[in-house]
Motif scaffolding. Sequence first.
Motif, PDB file in Angstrom:
ATOM      1  N   VAL A 217    -114.917  39.360 -59.118  1.00 25.02           N
ATOM      2  CA  VAL A 217    -116.515  38.883 -58.872  1.00 25.02           C
ATOM      3  C   VAL A 217    -116.706  39.295 -57.298  1.00 25.02           C
ATOM      4  CG1 VAL A 217    -117.970  36.942 -58.435  1.00 25.02           C
ATOM      5  CG2 VAL A 217    -116.150  36.988 -60.506  1.00 25.02           C
ATOM      6  N   ILE A 218    -115.681  39.229 -56.489  1.00 24.38           N
ATOM      7  CA  ILE A 218    -116.260  39.667 -55.106  1.00 24.38           C
ATOM      8  C   ILE A 218    -115.251  40.602 -54.550  1.00 24.38           C
ATOM      9  CG2 ILE A 218    -117.802  37.507 -54.758  1.00 24.38           C
ATOM     10  CD1 ILE A 218    -115.494  36.199 -53.257  1.00 24.38           C
ATOM     11  N   ASP A 219    -114.240  40.950 -55.366  1.00 24.87           N
ATOM     12  CA  ASP A 219    -113.347  42.022 -54.917  1.00 24.87           C
ATOM     13  C   ASP A 219    -112.660  41.597 -53.410  1.00 24.87           C
ATOM     14  OD1 ASP A 219    -111.788  44.234 -55.020  1.00 24.87           O
ATOM     15  OD2 ASP A 219    -113.349  45.504 -53.980  1.00 24.87           O
ATOM     16  N   ASN A 220    -112.103  40.266 -53.380  1.00 27.34           N
ATOM     17  CA  ASN A 220    -111.329  39.932 -52.143  1.00 27.34           C
ATOM     18  C   ASN A 220    -110.019  39.653 -52.727  1.00 27.34           C
ATOM     19  OD1 ASN A 220    -113.423  39.876 -50.533  1.00 27.34           O
ATOM     20  ND2 ASN A 220    -113.932  37.545 -50.181  1.00 27.34           N
ATOM     21  N   GLN A 221    -109.012  39.874 -51.722  1.00 25.52           N
ATOM     22  CA  GLN A 221    -107.514  39.651 -52.084  1.00 25.52           C
ATOM     23  C   GLN A 221    -107.120  38.221 -51.725  1.00 25.52           C
ATOM     24  OE1 GLN A 221    -104.584  41.883 -50.107  1.00 25.52           O
ATOM     25  NE2 GLN A 221    -102.864  41.260 -51.514  1.00 25.52           N
ATOM     26  N   ILE A 222    -106.699  37.463 -52.454  1.00 31.15           N
ATOM     27  CA  ILE A 222    -106.215  35.950 -52.256  1.00 31.15           C
ATOM     28  C   ILE A 222    -104.887  35.799 -52.872  1.00 31.15           C
ATOM     29  CG2 ILE A 222    -108.447  35.010 -51.708  1.00 31.15           C
ATOM     30  CD1 ILE A 222    -108.508  33.913 -54.643  1.00 31.15           C
ATOM     31  N   PHE A 223    -104.298  34.692 -52.472  1.00 31.02           N
ATOM     32  CA  PHE A 223    -102.896  34.589 -52.633  1.00 31.02           C
ATOM     33  C   PHE A 223    -102.517  33.316 -53.368  1.00 31.02           C
ATOM     34  CE2 PHE A 223    -103.327  37.095 -48.930  1.00 31.02           C
ATOM     35  CZ  PHE A 223    -102.667  38.528 -49.283  1.00 31.02           C
ATOM     36  N   GLY A 224    -101.319  33.271 -53.917  1.00 32.74           N
ATOM     37  CA  GLY A 224    -100.998  31.739 -54.748  1.00 32.74           C
ATOM     38  C   GLY A 224     -99.512  31.810 -54.223  1.00 32.74           C
ATOM     39  N   LEU A 225     -98.956  30.251 -54.163  1.00 33.98           N
ATOM     40  CA  LEU A 225     -97.677  30.282 -53.702  1.00 33.98           C
ATOM     41  C   LEU A 225     -97.291  28.853 -54.423  1.00 33.98           C
ATOM     42  CD1 LEU A 225     -96.118  30.428 -50.237  1.00 33.98           C
ATOM     43  CD2 LEU A 225     -95.815  28.486 -51.477  1.00 33.98           C
ATOM     44  N   THR A 226     -96.207  28.663 -55.239  1.00 34.62           N
ATOM     45  CA  THR A 226     -95.986  27.555 -55.763  1.00 34.62           C
ATOM     46  C   THR A 226     -94.703  26.881 -55.411  1.00 34.62           C
ATOM     47  OG1 THR A 226     -94.880  28.681 -57.897  1.00 34.62           O
ATOM     48  CG2 THR A 226     -97.130  28.250 -57.974  1.00 34.62           C
ATOM     49  N   SER A 227     -94.639  25.476 -55.726  1.00 29.41           N
ATOM     50  CA  SER A 227     -93.337  24.872 -55.270  1.00 29.41           C
ATOM     51  C   SER A 227     -92.682  24.599 -56.557  1.00 29.41           C
ATOM     52  CB  SER A 227     -93.498  23.490 -54.560  1.00 29.41           C
ATOM     53  OG  SER A 227     -94.591  22.687 -55.540  1.00 29.41           O
ATOM     54  N   PRO A 228     -91.204  24.158 -56.594  1.00 30.70           N
ATOM     55  CA  PRO A 228     -90.407  23.876 -57.744  1.00 30.70           C
ATOM     56  C   PRO A 228     -91.045  22.421 -58.279  1.00 30.70           C
ATOM     57  CG  PRO A 228     -89.246  23.672 -55.733  1.00 30.70           C
ATOM     58  CD  PRO A 228     -90.614  24.418 -55.198  1.00 30.70           C
ATOM     59  N   LEU A 229     -91.154  22.489 -59.465  1.00 30.23           N
ATOM     60  CA  LEU A 229     -91.357  21.019 -59.898  1.00 30.23           C
ATOM     61  C   LEU A 229     -89.928  20.211 -59.918  1.00 30.23           C
ATOM     62  CD1 LEU A 229     -93.428  21.538 -63.551  1.00 30.23           C
ATOM     63  CD2 LEU A 229     -94.306  20.895 -61.093  1.00 30.23           C
ATOM     64  N   LEU A 230     -90.091  19.131 -59.146  1.00 31.72           N
ATOM     65  CA  LEU A 230     -88.798  18.535 -58.696  1.00 31.72           C
ATOM     66  C   LEU A 230     -88.462  17.647 -59.967  1.00 31.72           C
ATOM     67  CD1 LEU A 230     -88.610  17.668 -54.745  1.00 31.72           C
ATOM     68  CD2 LEU A 230     -87.597  19.307 -56.296  1.00 31.72           C
ATOM     69  N   THR A 231     -87.139  17.490 -60.062  1.00 32.18           N
ATOM     70  CA  THR A 231     -86.550  16.479 -60.712  1.00 32.18           C
ATOM     71  C   THR A 231     -85.359  15.841 -59.735  1.00 32.18           C
ATOM     72  OG1 THR A 231     -84.942  17.827 -61.876  1.00 32.18           O
ATOM     73  CG2 THR A 231     -86.839  17.230 -63.016  1.00 32.18           C
ATOM     74  N   THR A 232     -84.922  14.691 -60.030  1.00 37.77           N
ATOM     75  CA  THR A 232     -83.747  14.400 -59.114  1.00 37.77           C
ATOM     76  C   THR A 232     -82.588  14.724 -59.862  1.00 37.77           C
ATOM     77  OG1 THR A 232     -83.747  12.198 -60.562  1.00 37.77           O
ATOM     78  CG2 THR A 232     -84.809  12.062 -58.565  1.00 37.77           C
ATOM     79  N   SER A 233     -81.448  14.692 -59.153  1.00 36.33           N
ATOM     80  CA  SER A 233     -80.122  15.189 -59.649  1.00 36.33           C
ATOM     81  C   SER A 233     -79.637  14.761 -60.891  1.00 36.33           C
ATOM     82  CB  SER A 233     -79.022  15.200 -58.567  1.00 36.33           C
ATOM     83  OG  SER A 233     -78.608  13.792 -58.216  1.00 36.33           O
ATOM     84  N   ASP A 234     -80.232  13.529 -61.212  1.00 36.60           N
ATOM     85  CA  ASP A 234     -79.969  12.859 -62.446  1.00 36.60           C
ATOM     86  C   ASP A 234     -80.948  13.112 -63.597  1.00 36.60           C
ATOM     87  OD1 ASP A 234     -81.799  11.370 -61.257  1.00 36.60           O
ATOM     88  OD2 ASP A 234     -80.464   9.488 -61.523  1.00 36.60           O
ATOM     89  N   GLY A 235     -81.888  14.204 -63.284  1.00 35.61           N
ATOM     90  CA  GLY A 235     -82.702  14.714 -64.342  1.00 35.61           C
ATOM     91  C   GLY A 235     -83.789  13.846 -64.465  1.00 35.61           C
ATOM     92  N   LYS A 236     -84.466  12.684 -63.601  1.00 35.85           N
ATOM     93  CA  LYS A 236     -85.556  12.102 -63.622  1.00 35.85           C
ATOM     94  C   LYS A 236     -86.655  12.869 -62.914  1.00 35.85           C
ATOM     95  CE  LYS A 236     -83.139   7.626 -64.182  1.00 35.85           C
ATOM     96  NZ  LYS A 236     -82.519   6.670 -63.178  1.00 35.85           N
ATOM     97  N   LYS A 237     -87.865  12.688 -63.499  1.00 34.90           N
ATOM     98  CA  LYS A 237     -89.015  13.467 -62.998  1.00 34.90           C
ATOM     99  C   LYS A 237     -89.155  12.586 -61.424  1.00 34.90           C
ATOM    100  CE  LYS A 237     -93.628  14.707 -63.938  1.00 34.90           C
ATOM    101  NZ  LYS A 237     -94.835  14.259 -64.939  1.00 34.90           N
ATOM    102  N   MET A 238     -89.359  13.369 -60.354  1.00 34.39           N
ATOM    103  CA  MET A 238     -89.686  13.036 -59.288  1.00 34.39           C
ATOM    104  C   MET A 238     -91.006  12.172 -59.019  1.00 34.39           C
ATOM    105  SD  MET A 238     -88.193  12.894 -56.545  1.00 34.39           S
ATOM    106  CE  MET A 238     -88.523  12.151 -54.581  1.00 34.39           C
ATOM    107  N   GLY A 239     -90.983  10.900 -58.434  1.00 34.18           N
ATOM    108  CA  GLY A 239     -92.184   9.895 -58.537  1.00 34.18           C
ATOM    109  C   GLY A 239     -92.114   8.914 -59.398  1.00 34.18           C
ATOM    110  N   LYS A 240     -91.227   8.879 -60.062  1.00 32.14           N
ATOM    111  CA  LYS A 240     -91.256   7.706 -61.088  1.00 32.14           C
ATOM    112  C   LYS A 240     -89.850   6.945 -60.784  1.00 32.14           C
ATOM    113  CE  LYS A 240     -94.910   8.474 -63.512  1.00 32.14           C
ATOM    114  NZ  LYS A 240     -95.094   9.397 -64.603  1.00 32.14           N
TER     115      LYS A 240
END
Length: 417
Positions: A217-240
């Motif tokens: 649309v406007i011919d600008n260069q922009i970027f994306g950076l992602t973080s890993p989806l964290l689970t605890t070492s015992d396999g549980k979803k982080m945050g629960k």
Amino acid sequence: MTYHPKSDFMAVMIERGFLADCTDYQGLDEALIKGVVPGYIGFDATAKSLHVGSLIQIMMLRWLQKTGHKPITLMGGGTTKVGDPSFRADERPLLTPDQIDDNIAGIKKVFAKYLDYGDGATDALMLNNAEWLDDLNYLDFLRDIGRHFSVNRMLSFESVKSRLDREQSLSFLEFNYMILQAYDFLELNRRYGCLVQFGGSDQWGNIVNGIDLTRRVIDNQIFGLTSPLLTTSDGKKMGKSADGAVWLNADMRSPYEFWQFWRNTTDADVGRFLKLYTEMPLDECDRLGALAGSEINDAKIILANAVTTLCHGAEAAAAAEATAREVFEKGGIGDDLPTLTLTAEDVAEGISIVQLIVKAGLAKSGKDAKRLIGENGAKLDDAPLTDPGLRLDAAALASPIKLSAGKKRHALVQLEG
């Protein structure tokens, strides 16, 4: 990851474990060296608070600001009306505008703890995508923006494909979400010069869409950076945790319970969590994470204190540690425990111990509370509870009582006045 960054921000992302992927490592790194880079993360207002699962993104924005750049927190006042279908098995419930506004007000409280907002070059901006989404004309939007999206390509994204592969319904409303998120990135670039979008690795497809759309649309260069989806070492979803989401707002999860969540980190996660959720030097994170035996418990207390200080303040962290020591080491009652206050009316005819355990937040239902008692996991004033039929009256509650579920979860119950 073999890329050797030149900018402070990219170095932090790589060294501390924040980085899963980036659309153009070198291009973003060079932009970060040249001047102040505005970067954003979008947060949909589906609850009154964010939980620990969002903390990795909040810390990324904090590091962006600490390394001399400009964080943008984008509230999804508009997109929350649609709902992100990414990796969900069902459609999100639709919220009213008033509910969305209430949720945004609650979420804003968290950001103020981690970021400095203001009008300066590196001061954070708080924006709401309703600002540009609410006034869109549908036909104009289809013609100007919709024509840049290939349905074939949209169907290939993992978040959509996984729903369709399981033959679960994906509404047209939700299908539009990725177009709206891409449009957010375009608008943020056009209005605020925003150069990078951060998100969990499940947002990769949505981020790439925004980059492509902005280029078209406007011919600008922009970027994306992602973080890993964290689970605890015992396999549980982080945050629960065992009793639900670990919210960041004090009125939804007390600072003491928040502190306890981090104190209960598994041994294998201590070093990694110190790097991600605190600002301690890397060598100290490695040293503490390598401790063994009883010494690792000291490292967990350091982790709990550091994370709680960032989220709730140093006083709350110190109070939580003091309460924990009193409860666990002396078997006493700490002042800072979650407290259930009952009225005289509540106990006029007595109240069952099962009800009390549920009301105190130590079990999700009466059935859970009875199972807890049956498995010898419940205590009343540190004595095992064996009778699920026990009822307590006003006399029994004349002084506060302590209820416990297992060794680590406790609550006080007291009468009003």
